[in-house]
Enzyme design. Structure first.
Site, short mmCIF file in Angstrom:
data_model
loop_
_atom_site.label_atom_id
_atom_site.label_comp_id
_atom_site.label_asym_id
_atom_site.label_seq_id
_atom_site.Cartn_x
_atom_site.Cartn_y
_atom_site.Cartn_z
N HIS A 1 15.81 -52.32 23.86
CA HIS A 1 15.73 -51.35 24.96
C HIS A 1 17.08 -50.65 25.15
CE1 HIS A 1 12.52 -54.19 26.85
NE2 HIS A 1 11.88 -53.11 26.44
N LYS B 1 -0.28 -57.25 37.04
CA LYS B 1 0.42 -57.94 35.97
C LYS B 1 1.37 -58.99 36.55
CE LYS B 1 2.80 -56.56 31.81
NZ LYS B 1 3.38 -55.47 31.03
N ARG C 1 8.65 -49.69 17.61
CA ARG C 1 9.26 -50.71 16.74
C ARG C 1 8.59 -50.76 15.39
NH1 ARG C 1 8.45 -55.23 21.15
NH2 ARG C 1 6.53 -54.05 21.07
N SER D 1 10.22 -58.44 24.72
CA SER D 1 10.51 -59.24 25.91
C SER D 1 9.68 -60.53 25.90
CB SER D 1 10.20 -58.43 27.17
OG SER D 1 11.00 -57.29 27.22
O1 PNS Z 1 7.36 -52.13 28.73
P1 PNS Z 1 5.88 -51.89 28.68
O2 PNS Z 1 5.13 -53.05 29.32
O3 PNS Z 1 5.40 -51.57 27.29
O4 PNS Z 1 5.62 -50.57 29.57
C1 PNS Z 1 4.31 -50.08 29.79
C2 PNS Z 1 4.34 -49.11 30.98
C3 PNS Z 1 4.89 -49.80 32.21
C4 PNS Z 1 5.21 -47.91 30.63
C5 PNS Z 1 2.88 -48.62 31.23
O5 PNS Z 1 2.05 -49.73 31.42
C6 PNS Z 1 2.79 -47.71 32.44
O6 PNS Z 1 3.13 -46.55 32.36
N1 PNS Z 1 2.34 -48.25 33.58
C7 PNS Z 1 2.25 -47.50 34.81
C8 PNS Z 1 0.80 -47.21 35.17
C9 PNS Z 1 0.28 -46.00 34.44
O7 PNS Z 1 0.74 -44.89 34.61
N2 PNS Z 1 -0.71 -46.26 33.59
C10 PNS Z 1 -1.32 -45.24 32.78
C11 PNS Z 1 -0.53 -44.98 31.52
S1 PNS Z 1 -1.56 -44.18 30.40
#
Ligand code: PNS
Length: 159
Positions: A16, A40, A89, A127
């Site tokens: 990150h 979550k 990645r 993570s």
């Molecule tokens: O680090 P991660 O867990 O891969 O991040 C995923 C994240 C937090 C970016 C994604 O789950 C997100 O944007 N969540 C917010 C809710 C949202 O907008 N969901 C619709 C996305 S299409």
């Protein structure tokens, strides 16, 4: 240009951090947004995850750390952000990232997602892997910034 780098950052890893450093060079302000999804379960609280990002990016002055509950597009709209940064990645990340990028662009037309290829040194780090190794007593020092190592020690001692 303002861009956001959203994620769970549970916890922030060197992968990150590498994306943050590279993206910060290309934009005026980079908002690193620690997201919180009530459905979550996280290992670190939102405040802890934010603090760990803040301590890890010490010295990069165009990066702002923030948190957000809810939809990514709402944050982007409120902050007048038109670019989302995500790291890729491996090809296994692609399907989920493509789905998110397209959904976000439909929800907020004009919102573009720009992908940074993760440095190959960090391409296997996640993570999830860090949490598993750390909680089982393994050495995570090659994969995370220093503040994260201390945070695991504290958390494990307290639990
Ligand atoms: O680090 P991660 O867990 O891969 O991040 C995923 C994240 C937090 C970016 C994604 O789950 C997100 O944007 N969540 C917010 C809710 C949202 O907008 N969901 C619709 C996305 S299409």
């Amino acid at each position: 240009m303002r861009a956001m780098y959203p994620g769970s950052f549970d916890p922030i890893t060197l992968g990150h951090l590498d994306v943050i450093k590279r993206a910060a060079k290309m934009v005026d302000t980079l908002y690193v947004v620690v997201m919180r999804n009530p459905a979550k379960k996280y290992f670190f609280t939102t405040e802890e995850r934010m603090k760990l990002v803040e301590r890890s990016i010490d010295g990069i002055d165009n990066v702002v750390v923030d948190m957000h509950d809810g939809l990514l597009v709402d944050y982007a709209r409120n902050m007048n952000i038109k670019v989302v940064i995500r790291g890729l990645r491996a090809v296994t990340d692609f399907e989920f990232e493509l789905q998110m990028a397209n959904a976000n662009r439909q929800l907020l037309p004009g919102l573009e997602t720009v992908f940074f290829m993760t440095d190959e040194k960090y391409s296997f780090i996640s993570s999830t892997l860090v949490r598993e190794v750390a909680t089982l007593g393994g050495d995570i020092s090659q994969w995370v910034p220093e503040p994260v190592i201390m945070a695991f020690k504290d958390k494990i001692r307290r639990d």
